[in-house]
Design an enzyme around this catalytic site. Structure first.
Site, PDB file in Angstrom:
ATOM      1  N   HIS A 281     -13.723  13.896  10.871  1.00 35.52           N
ATOM      2  CA  HIS A 281     -13.507  14.653  12.106  1.00 35.52           C
ATOM      3  C   HIS A 281     -14.847  15.141  12.640  1.00 35.52           C
ATOM      4  O   HIS A 281     -15.816  15.300  11.886  1.00 35.52           O
ATOM      5  CB  HIS A 281     -12.601  15.858  11.841  1.00 35.52           C
ATOM      6  CG  HIS A 281     -11.189  15.497  11.542  1.00 35.52           C
ATOM      7  ND1 HIS A 281     -10.177  16.429  11.565  1.00 35.52           N
ATOM      8  CD2 HIS A 281     -10.598  14.314  11.208  1.00 35.52           C
ATOM      9  CE1 HIS A 281      -9.032  15.846  11.265  1.00 35.52           C
ATOM     10  NE2 HIS A 281      -9.261  14.557  11.029  1.00 35.52           N
TER      11      HIS A 281
ATOM     12  N   GLU B 269     -15.826  18.053  13.542  1.00 35.41           N
ATOM     13  CA  GLU B 269     -16.298  19.283  12.908  1.00 35.41           C
ATOM     14  C   GLU B 269     -16.934  19.007  11.547  1.00 35.41           C
ATOM     15  O   GLU B 269     -17.962  19.597  11.203  1.00 35.41           O
ATOM     16  CB  GLU B 269     -15.139  20.283  12.704  1.00 35.41           C
ATOM     17  CG  GLU B 269     -14.436  20.671  13.965  1.00 35.41           C
ATOM     18  CD  GLU B 269     -13.189  19.844  14.258  1.00 35.41           C
ATOM     19  OE1 GLU B 269     -12.204  20.431  14.741  1.00 35.41           O
ATOM     20  OE2 GLU B 269     -13.200  18.618  14.012  1.00 35.41           O
TER      21      GLU B 269
ATOM     22  N   CYS C  83      -8.358  21.533  12.875  1.00 31.34           N
ATOM     23  CA  CYS C  83      -7.196  21.399  11.994  1.00 31.34           C
ATOM     24  C   CYS C  83      -7.429  22.244  10.743  1.00 31.34           C
ATOM     25  O   CYS C  83      -8.509  22.817  10.559  1.00 31.34           O
ATOM     26  CB  CYS C  83      -6.997  19.928  11.614  1.00 31.34           C
ATOM     27  SG  CYS C  83      -8.263  19.287  10.485  1.00 31.34           S
TER      28      CYS C  83
ATOM     29  N   CYS D 242     -10.538  21.074   8.622  1.00 32.47           N
ATOM     30  CA  CYS D 242     -11.813  21.492   9.197  1.00 32.47           C
ATOM     31  C   CYS D 242     -11.979  23.008   9.110  1.00 32.47           C
ATOM     32  O   CYS D 242     -13.075  23.498   8.831  1.00 32.47           O
ATOM     33  CB  CYS D 242     -11.929  21.008  10.634  1.00 32.47           C
ATOM     34  SG  CYS D 242     -12.016  19.204  10.746  1.00 32.47           S
TER      35      CYS D 242
END
EC number: 3.5.4.33
Length: 148
Positions: free
Chosen positions: A56, A58, A86, A89
């Site tokens: 992801h 992040e 999410c 993260c």
């Protein structure tokens, strides 16, 4: 003297990253990490390209910023991300001890707030910065995917 380095300024840069993800067929999420008005990490989702569910935006930004700083903690840093993180993260952000998280669009289904994931108690959260722009990009992405 006016400060040009606002949350909106940096979120526009994160949106540019999200556009790059969109062009690559990745879910269009972009992220930056900033310290003292300097961008030290700039990335976007890479889950398809890397075939890695943890890639992801992040997570990529946390790793890049930690490498830049030479340490695992992101104190005095701000994450700008186009979509609410999410829980995976958010967990990584908790452990990084990042000082501030600024996100654009909320993720009503998978966001850390919906999932009840805690953020570090010293982390400030700012919601909804350029949320309309971020949300439109996400909707456009999924609309195009449904067409194919």
């Amino acid at each position: 003297m006016e400060n040009f380095f606002t949350d909106e300024y940096f979120m526009k840069k994160a949106l540019q990253e999200a556009e790059m993800a969109f062009e690559k067929g990745e879910i269009p999420v972009g992220a930056l990490i900033v310290i003292d008005n300097k961008i030290i990490a700039r990335t976007h989702n890479l889950t398809e390209m890397l075939n890695d569910v943890t890639a992801h935006a992040e997570m990529q930004a946390i790793t890049s910023a930690a490498n830049f700083l030479g340490g695992k903690y992101l104190k005095n840093c701000t994450l700008y991300v186009t979509l609410e993180p999410c829980q995976m993260c958010a967990g990584a952000l908790y452990w990084s001890q990042i000082s501030k998280i600024v996100f654009g669009a909320s993720d009503e289904q998978r966001g850390f707030e919906k999932m009840g994931t805690q953020i570090h108690p010293k982390t400030t959260i700012v919601r909804g910065v350029l949320a309309d722009e971020a949300g439109k990009l996400m909707r456009r992405f999924f609309l195009e995917r449904r067409k194919n």
